[in-house]
Every structure is written in structure tokens, then in C-alpha cells.
Design an enzyme around this catalytic site. Structure first.
Site, PDB file in Angstrom:
ATOM      1  CD  GLU A  65      49.734  17.632 -44.934  1.00 36.87           C
ATOM      2  OE1 GLU A  65      49.443  18.788 -44.607  1.00 36.87           O
ATOM      3  OE2 GLU A  65      50.608  17.357 -45.781  1.00 36.87           O
ATOM      4  CD  GLU A  93      48.746  16.227 -50.000  1.00 33.60           C
ATOM      5  OE1 GLU A  93      49.371  17.320 -49.971  1.00 33.60           O
ATOM      6  OE2 GLU A  93      47.764  16.000 -49.278  1.00 33.60           O
TER       7      GLU A  93
HETATM    8  C1  GLA Z   1      49.177  19.569 -47.677  1.00 33.43           C
HETATM    9  C2  GLA Z   1      47.712  19.203 -47.647  1.00 33.43           C
HETATM   10  C3  GLA Z   1      46.982  19.519 -48.901  1.00 33.43           C
HETATM   11  C4  GLA Z   1      47.426  20.827 -49.487  1.00 33.43           C
HETATM   12  C5  GLA Z   1      48.913  20.807 -49.696  1.00 33.43           C
HETATM   13  C6  GLA Z   1      49.437  22.064 -50.329  1.00 33.43           C
HETATM   14  O1  GLA Z   1      50.012  18.557 -48.001  1.00 33.43           O
HETATM   15  O2  GLA Z   1      47.509  17.855 -47.309  1.00 33.43           O
HETATM   16  O3  GLA Z   1      45.614  19.549 -48.610  1.00 33.43           O
HETATM   17  O4  GLA Z   1      47.092  21.859 -48.608  1.00 33.43           O
HETATM   18  O5  GLA Z   1      49.537  20.663 -48.443  1.00 33.43           O
HETATM   19  O6  GLA Z   1      50.834  22.021 -50.460  1.00 33.43           O
END
Ligand code: GLA
Ligand code: ZN
Length: 675
Positions: A151, A309
Site C-alpha cells: 500500500e 485483501e
Molecule cells: C491494509 C494493509 C494490511 C492491514 C489491513 C487492515 O490493507 O495492507 O497490512 O493493515 O489494511 O485492514
């Protein structure tokens, strides 16, 4: 190498951090993964401090065991490069890796996602780690894909970034004369005579009241582009380090969908495949994640992307973290697949014991149970995905409607003084997207540089900046009989956000057949009802006053001194029945729906289930030409449909002849194979 990894079915699983646990726990995890149909694990995303405990010491023993164990269990691994969270020693040895924030404060060690993208130490050490991982695991049987960093986002305003910004500006503008012209620096006596005089636009320089209030839009726009490229440079450097050892395994990084700070279109060519993390805002309608999915699919010309995710149950970082209700996580997963996802992955496999994500939802909770609702639902989806096999992999969406999405316009609109600070780019874009989707149209969300020749309808809401030849290419859509729709606050600026020295909407004027001399903006409680075929719809915030130059009136304002003047127009363009529509104000959903439906209707693009407003449809065509129609019931009640054609639901196995009843359960899904 380009494209998502080849797999025999939709990869299913997600982020897994076994390094937080003793190895007995790993055995329990793998037993549960098998029960739940989990075949794919994202590992190593936050493992830098274990992998490199000191500047000259690397230790891969635990990662060896994690990958070997995965391979022994016939699971595949998405391997993180681990460079998103710094080890403490690194920040201590090289304090300049810590960012300087918008207020000018140099941060100390802490958190994650906070390295300065211009720091040579960060670049050297992150690429060294990525390179070593690639060297060690390139041929590991478990390796499926590379997951660089995590991210990417945010911004830095340190001296190293200031220097890199100046270099970036030299490359972009060539001369100070060109830069002064682009930024219109004679305004407020800003003419630069030396590159060294240029400062990053921050709270200490051009900004007041935060990042959206700038004295010079051109400077702030260039800084956003620069920061996008600076972070991209970190990604590209790691990717190159990986490629030196791992030639064929696809490389990605997980994006955040509708994320303003980074122009993902600038990144797209550098990814082998796109992937993203879906955490929709709390009260977002289903069209919100759908828009983000379609934006992600548009990054690689419609190629499938990965859902990297999502939470199986609840987030932790918000003030209020509601549970996903029974069936919601399954529906969200199928929605991703319906829009082009070729993987369904969660954050996270096992809940962290401590720190800020210990309450974040996980497939396996702290007690390690398999008899929970969440585990049961995860396992149920696992078995469905197993049954579905490879059918959807590589399938593409044959959309005939495009929506232009442009980060430059997003930035320029929201950093402008006037006409209204309340006008948000995504709200308008989402409004038009939503209207097209509820009418049953598949929509490609594409950059302004995309080839538009396949589309009958192109929606270009708030196309604030008109760059390159996009106006000509939009005209070409209408010239061959298509329909283009644009709105208020479009065609206002060039690539540097300088006004066009012509009538508004600048280069879009010929296509739309309108001229705008004045615009009004009012507080949110003021509405100006628009008369659309005798019915009133509401409009708010921005009201442009249109002087038709050939366009005909579709809807008119009904109040104020501009009552009776056009709020919505259409302009015949060319001799093949093409049209250019202009919507001069921010319509409510009902108004946007009616306008968009009329446009889609002209081209037969209203879908067969459009009257069922809670049922979302989405098409994918497999590489062998099979048409799949996904039906997603977002309501908590049954949806009673009538099959529009003969089709077999690949999830239930049920066949429906045309005209037969087709019932979707509450939050139910059907994957229809047409024919
Ligand atoms: C993001 C991050 C993860 C985690 C999630 C929690 O997407 O990439 O490492 O922190 O949020 O929602
Ligand atoms: Zn910096």
C-alpha cells in the site's frame, strides 16, 4: 512477463504472518487452511526486522521454513518484499529515511508506510533485500507472485525530496521559462530565476488550511505527480532487483482503489498485474467497491486483477468497525470476481495477538477455532471456488460503455479555489458510474489516454483538465454515432490547470454545442429543481449557466434568475446520429439515473435485469468465448427474476430456460453460463 500468475483455479487465502507464532501453531493453521480450501498465502509483508536484524546480517531461516511448509502442503505463496515497515536500526542509522510531513516536521521511528522515497539509504537497503529474496526463492516451488512493499502512499517534504522535485521539474519543463509559464508565476510575484528557489508546496510554503488549499495549483499538481513518480521509483527499483534473479514470476503491489494521492495510471505499465485491497467506506453502496474494481481492471487494459485483501469480518482502524453480516463477505468476493478479479484473498489468516490490529477480523481468531461463523463462511466460499475451478480465469468484460477517470482532474478540482469546495470528484464520478451500473451496463473505467474506439457511450464527468488529444478522441466517438456525456466543471484547464482562453467548456465546446459564461455555487441546502420531461429532479452545489451554441435543451432550471435556461443539453454531432451531452449542474441520483438511462437506451445498453435495482449484473467472457453473467443480489430479501435467456448457474448447477423463474436468495449470487 505480463499478466496475473497462471493457476488452476481462483487463488484463495490471504495475508499470513506465521513468524508471529511458534511452529506448533503453523500446523494447526495448515489443517484449518485445508478445511477452508485455502491454497494461497501472502507472506513476508512485514518481516524486514526479522529478515535483516542488523545492517550486515540477513536471516532467512524462518522464511525458508514458511515456504517449505507451504510447498509441502501444496499451497502457493505470494511473497512480500517486506519493505513497507522499516526495522528500527535502519531509522536510527539513517534518520533521513523517516519522512518530513506536510507541516515540516521530521518524524522519528515508528509505524509503517513512512519511508522517504528519495532516501538513498532506503533505496539501497530495500532493493538489496528484494534482490536477496529473489535470489533465494526465485525457483522455490511455492512461489506464485511477488508482492512489492505494501500500500504505497502518503508524501514526504524533506530536503532530499525537494532536491529530487527540482530534478523532476527540470526533466518535465526543461527551462525555467517554461516552468514559470506553466505555473503562471507572474501572479503574486513568483517568477523563479533559479531551480534552487523552488520549494515543495507544504504548510510552510504555498498552502494554508491543509493540502487542498494552495496558492499555485500548478505547483501542487506537479508535486502530486512527482510524489507519485518518486514512490513508483521505489517500486520499479525493487522490481528490477527481483528481475535480476526471478525472470518469470509476476510482480505486483497492492493498491488501494479510489486512492487520491497516487495516480495509479502512471504506475500501471510497470506492474505485471494489478491488485488491490478493498475496504469500502462504512455506508458505501455496492457500486462503490464496484467502481474501484473496474478502475483496477482498467489499469491493465481490462486484464484480470487480484483482490489482494479484504476483511472476512471486520476492520479495526476505524472509529466504528461493524461486522460483515452473514453472506456479505461471500457476496463481496463474488462481486470482485464478477468485475474481473482472478484471486480472492483476505487480510488476514490469523489474528495478531498484539498491537493495533489485534481486533482486526481474521479467518482464524485468537482461540484458533474452526467452529466459528466466520470460519464456516470462509470455508463455504472455499468449496464454491474449488467447484468453479478455472472457468472465470482470464475472462474479460466486453463493456461498450466507458467512464473516463483522471487523477489530474481529481487533484485539480479539489485543490481549486472556487467555485465550490464542496464539490468532490469521486462523488460525481461515482454518481455517473452508479447510474450506468444500476441500468445494467458493464462499464470500463479507463484513463483519458485509453483507446475509445470500442465504446458506444463514453461518460466523462467532471473532466476538469483536458489534456493531449482527448477532446478529439471524444469527438471521434460521437462522429461514428456514439454518445459522449460530460458535465459541469469539465474542460476548464489544460494539463497545468491554466484556464483555456476560449469559452467554457474549452476543447469540449464543439462536441457539446454549449457555452458557459457564468456559474453559480450555493450551499448544500439550496436546490434548484431541474425540469426533465415534466418531472423535477434536484440539483445542488454548482449551477452553470448555459448558452446553447447548437445544443438542444433536455432539462431546464426552474428557479432563480436562470430559471428556464438549460441544465441538461444534447448536441447532435456528425452525420451518424452521434451526440454530445452536457449536464451543467450536480444532479441528484434520480436525475443522474434518468439522464444516463436515456443515453444508454440510445445504444441498447440497458441490461435485462435493470428493473431489479438491488440486483447487480456483470459480464465476463472467457478466453474460449463463453459468456458468463454474474447476478448479485444486494438485498436482504429474495430477488424473483425471469431468465432473459437459457443459462446454467455454475454455482447451483441449475439450468433455466428463457422466461423461467430465477430466484436469488438474500445476498445471493448466480454465475450464469449463457446458452
Ligand atoms: C491494509 C494493509 C494490511 C492491514 C489491513 C487492515 O490493507 O495492507 O497490512 O493493515 O489494511 O485492514
Ligand atoms: Zn523525503
Amino acid at each position: 512477463m505480463s499478466g496475473a500468475p497462471g493457476t488452476p483455479k481462483i487463488p484463495y487465502g490471504g495475508d499470513y504472518n506465521p513468524e508471529q507464532w511458534p511452529e506448533e501453531v503453523w500446523s494447526a493453521d495448515h489443517r484449518l487452511f485445508t478445511q477452508a480450501g485455502i491454497d494461497t498465502l501472502t507472506v513476508g509483508v512485514f518481516a524486514w526486522s526479522l529478515l535483516q536484524p542488523a545492517p550486515d546480517t540477513y536471516d532467512f531461516t524462518f522464511l525458508d521454513r514458511i515456504l517449505d511448509r507451504a510447498a509441502a502442503e501444496a499451497r502457493r505463496v505470494v511473497l512480500g518484499t517486506g519493505t513497507a515497515a522499516l526495522p528500527p536500526w535502519l531509522a536510527k542509522a539513517h534518520p533521513e529515511v523517516n519522512r518530513t510531513d506536510f507541516e515540516g516536521r521530521r518524524h522519528g521511528y515508528g509505524q509503517r508506510h513512512n519511508f522517504c522515497p528519495s532516501s538513498p539509504a532506503y533505496r539501497r537497503l530495500s532493493t538489496a533485500l528484494a534482490g536477496r529474496l529473489a535470489q533465494r526463492y526465485a525457483d522455490h516451488p511455492a512461489l506464485l507472485a511477488w508482492h512489492v512493499n505494501n500500500e504505497y502512499g502518503g508524501a514526504c517534504y524533506c530536503e532530499l525530496c525537494a532536491e529530487a522535485f527540482r530534478e523532476w521539474l527540470r526533466a518535465r519543463h526543461g527551462t525555467l521559462d517554461a516552468l514559470n509559464d506553466a505555473w503562471w508565476t507572474t501572479f503574486w510575484s513568483h517568477r523563479y530565476t533559479d531551480w534552487a528557489e523552488i520549494e515543495p508546496p507544504s504548510a510552510l510554503t504555498e498552502h494554508w488550511r491543509g493540502p487542498d488549499h494552495t496558492a499555485f495549483q500548478g505547483i501542487t499538481l506537479d508535486y502530486q505527480r512527482f510524489m507519485t513518480d518518486a514512490l513508483l521509483g521505489c517500486f520499479v527499483a525493487e522490481k528490477e532487483a527481483i528481475r535480476a534473479h526471478s525472470r518469470d514470476t509476476p510482480v505486483t503491489t497492492n493498491f488501494m482503489g479510489l486512492y487520491r494521492p497516487l495516480d495509479y495510471h502512471r504506475w500501471a505499465p510497470h506492474l505485471d498485474f494489478a491488485s488491490w485491497d478493498s475496504y469500502p467506506p462504512l455506508d458505501a453502496p455496492p457500486s462503490w467497491p464496484a467502481l474501484a474494481h473496474d478502475l483496477m481492471r482498467g489499469l491493465k487494459d481490462g486484464a484480470p486483477f487480484w483482490l489482494m485483501e479484504q476483511t472476512p469480518s471486520t476492520t479495526a482502524c476505524r472509529d466504528v468497525n461493524p461486522l460483515r453480516r452473514p453472506g456479505e463477505s461471500r457476496l463481496a468476493s463474488w462481486q470482485a470476481v464478477a468485475h474481473g478479479a482472478d484471486a480472492v484473498l483476505y487480510f488476514q489468516m490469523r489474528a495478531s495477538r498484539g498491537a493495533c490490529e489485534k481486533y482486526h477480523g481474521a479467518v482464524i481468531g485468537h482461540a484458533g477455532r474452526h467452529d466459528t461463523r466466520v470460519f464456516h463462511e470462509v470455508a463455504l466460499l472455499g468449496s464454491e471456488l474449488e467447484r468453479l475451478g478455472n472457468v472465470t480465469l482470464g475472462a474479460r468484460t466486453p463493456a461498450r460503455t466507458a467512464l473516463l477517470f483522471d487523477w489530474d482532474s481529481w487533484w485539480a478540482l479539489e485543490i481549486s479555489d472556487g467555485p465550490s469546495r464542496l464539490m468532490k470528484y469521486i462523488d460525481v464520478v461515482h454518481g455517473y458510474y452508479r447510474a450506468a451500473r444500476v441500468a445494467g451496463a458493464d462499464v470500463d473505467v479507463v484513463p483519458v489516454t485509453a483507446d475509445l474506439s470500442a465504446y458506444d457511450v463514453v461518460l466523462a464527468p467532471v473532466l476538469h483538465l483536458v489534456k493531449g488529444d482527448v477532446a478529439e478522441r471524444l469527438e471521434a466517438v460521437a462522429a461514428r454515432g456514439g454518445t459522449v456525456l460530460t458535465t459541469f466543471l469539465s474542460g476548464r484547464g489544460d494539463e497545468h490547470d491554466r484556464a483555456f482562453l476560449t469559452d467554457v467548456p474549452g476543447p469540449l465546446g464543439r462536441l457539446t454545442g454549449v457555452r458557459v459564461d457564468e456559474w453559480d455555487s450555493r450551499p448544500p441546502e439550496v436546490t434548484n429543481p431541474v425540469d426533465l420531461d415534466g418531472q423535477e429532479v434536484a440539483s445542488r452545489l454548482v449551477f452553470e449557466i448555459v448558452v446553447p451554441q447548437g445544443a438542444e435543451l433536455v432539462g431546464a432550471y426552474t428557479s432563480d434568475f436562470y430559471a428556464g435556461t438549460p441544465a441538461i443539453t444534447r448536441n447532435r454531432f456528425g452525420d451518424r446520429g452521434g451526440e454530445g451531452w452536457y449536464v451543467a449542474t450536480h444532479l441528484d441520483d434520480a436525475g443522474t439515473d434518468r439522464v444516463v438511462r436515456r443515453v444508454l437506451d440510445r445504444h441498447g445498453l440497458v441490461g435485462p435485469y435493470a428493473e431489479h435495482t438491488d440486483v447487480e449484473t456483470s459480464t465476463r467472457v472467457t478466453p474460449d468465448g463463453t459468456h458468463l453473467l454474474f447476478l448479485l443480489n444486494h438485498a436482504a430479501t429474495d430477488a424473483q427474476l425471469t431468465a432473459h435467456t437459457a443459462a446454467t448457474d455454475l454455482l447451483s448447477g441449475q439450468h433455466h430456460e428463457k422466461g423461467e423463474p430465477l430466484t436469488l436468495d438474500p445476498l445471493g449470487v448466480a454465475v450464469l453460463r449463457i446458452g
